[in-house]
Scaffold this active site. Sequence first.
Site, PDB file in Angstrom:
ATOM      1  CB  SER A  42       2.586 -33.807  71.268  1.00 14.76           C
ATOM      2  OG  SER A  42       2.130 -34.496  72.390  1.00 14.76           O
ATOM      3  CG  ASP A  66       7.430 -31.257  77.203  1.00 12.12           C
ATOM      4  OD1 ASP A  66       6.753 -31.889  78.032  1.00 12.12           O
ATOM      5  OD2 ASP A  66       7.286 -31.368  75.977  1.00 12.12           O
ATOM      6  CG  HIS A  87       3.735 -31.363  75.922  1.00 15.97           C
ATOM      7  ND1 HIS A  87       4.771 -31.846  75.159  1.00 15.97           N
ATOM      8  CD2 HIS A  87       2.590 -31.820  75.333  1.00 15.97           C
ATOM      9  CE1 HIS A  87       4.283 -32.574  74.156  1.00 15.97           C
ATOM     10  NE2 HIS A  87       2.967 -32.576  74.248  1.00 15.97           N
TER      11      HIS A  87
END
Lengths: 346, 346
Positions: free
Chosen positions: A135, A287, A316
């Site tokens: 991320s 995601d 995610h």
Amino acid sequence: MSHKLLVHNKRFLLESGLSLPKLEIAYHTFGKLNADKSNVVWVTHALTANSNVYDWWKGLFGINDLFNPNDYFVVCANNLGSCYGTTGSLSINPDTNEPWYAYFPEITIRDMANALQVLKEHLGIEKIHTLIGGSQGGQIALEWSLLQKDISEHLILIATNAQHSSWGVAFNESQRLAIKADRTYFSNSLHGGEKGLVAARSIALLSYRSCETYVKTQSRDKYLSSNASSYQRYQGEKLVKRFNAYAYVKLSEAMDSHDVARNRGDDVVSVLKNIQAKSLVVGVKTDILFPVSEQRFIAENIKDAVYQEIDSLYGHDGFLIETKQLSEHIKQFYQTSTIKIKEEVI
Amino acid sequence: MSHKLLVHNKRFLLESGLSLPKLEIAYHTFGKLNADKSNVVWVTHALTANSNVYDWWKGLFGINDLFNPNDYFVVCANNLGSCYGTTGSLSINPDTNEPWYAYFPEITIRDMANALQVLKEHLGIEKIHTLIGGSQGGQIALEWSLLQKDISEHLILIATNAQHSSWGVAFNESQRLAIKADRTYFSNSLHGGEKGLVAARSIALLSYRSCETYVKTQSRDKYLSSNASSYQRYQGEKLVKRFNAYAYVKLSEAMDSHDVARNRGDDVVSVLKNIQAKSLVVGVKTDILFPVSEQRFIAENIKDAVYQEIDSLYGHDGFLIETKQLSEHIKQFYQTSTIKIKEEVI
């Protein structure tokens, strides 16, 4: 485990041209550097995480996990702009003796990577065996690899991108609108914007999961509502106990700034070709915030990069949860890259 | 075109057991009722729309469109709880002579359908040729069809569901948290919660579109941001000019209440089998808020229902935008259902 604070008493120049009077970096190390200094694993963390990677990435980092402290010297620093010890909105501005709060200068992912470089030099680490992040952590790892071409032998990027998408920006903007709709944000005080932060976390959670996650884990039960309502509030209130609205806004703006091509010729494809590390790029199939097309794009443009996808019900958030699949992909990646080195030697 | 107000000076009982002292319904009609009263098309509208369907559903409703006022007598009423003329948060509570604002009682999709029944009886309409609605409008059309078994010959449900999902509830709850993070909401005044409503609209928009919509329509352009940021703010501020935070909260809570099985035995499959109208159910392939699995489920459980999917770059909003595809599916549906009737006659 060691939890330390680096106090760097020099001005720290930001990409914007502004500078911080000084820089403090809170960091954890786990395990010991081996004799040939070849066992360093450096973790770059995501939005609201902290430097204690053995706490938030269990299953991948742990006594019995792949990155165990017997084999590796693991370093993780709290990101610039965060509120877990590194300089950020809650730090005292030495020029005013007051906390920065909303007046903390705008920072970028590149600034966050530059702050890590200060720590790396302080620690005397020459080469990182593996630089890994998911991320926003992946954004930082990628930027750092472009700022310092020989930073690491291996680079592992998970559920991340090379430029933050307009979709991601729209999610972040919605969260900032919610925080600033809470007028206490403008009070510039410790608890400013907390109700807004509850809403922001609730919004963020939608992007970290998916419709399927909710449908399979939350049931309807009440007359006018469902478990999902109280779950959203609960998660928002939980974050407020451990995070700060001003830091959240700054870090979300930094995420929006992410664009590896900025001031590098504006051609993402060419920029990615500068990555020298052996790279593994991993996407989570479900995601919705960082769709796999973004990781596929990175892998296609980093020379010899390995691309893998993992399954998850959790969208995610799968990058934090599916540690078994991640571990397998990383082990396989190490084997392949080691074989490559041997072949070259032969 | 005619824009009228029905004032129903009787108490209107709500599903909660509370009642409204009176009920006012703002509605539009277009075209004329034909001699055998067989040309009524009744439209149930979505969250922030109004009764002027020729304004917001162009391409399907227009002089040169499928539902043109030469062929059809089109009725559309503003929903109970909304702020376009029908009784809602901005109406005066006759018991206090003040607007209701946050104190407007909780309403359900079933209440909204019951309000439409009052108007239908007032207008002396016996049978509706086609009852059509998308999103929350589809929820109302479905509920009305269960409350009044012979309400319409044809039922067209688009981008909707039979029970609002926990995913949808989580999106709505995030929006309500944003509105209530704006403390002016609790001032119970005309402009209360407006900054929160800006954030709520920004959040809602994410669920109405998709990652692909944003990536293809919004570009990165600025140092620390992208067009997406200003687009989100703009759309939020645009809604505030035409909507109200209190009405928004009540309508979003009503959406969360949607569950055709409530107090009907709690078995959605059996409940849907009670629908008698010839039904067309349409999903938008890219819809992340009301995924096509929800429409497929409805179509599978309504007897002889026709199921169609439409393509769109615009996700859930595709139901308002892809009017050409919608028109084709509806024309085909009418042909099939007419043939069926003829076959039965033979």
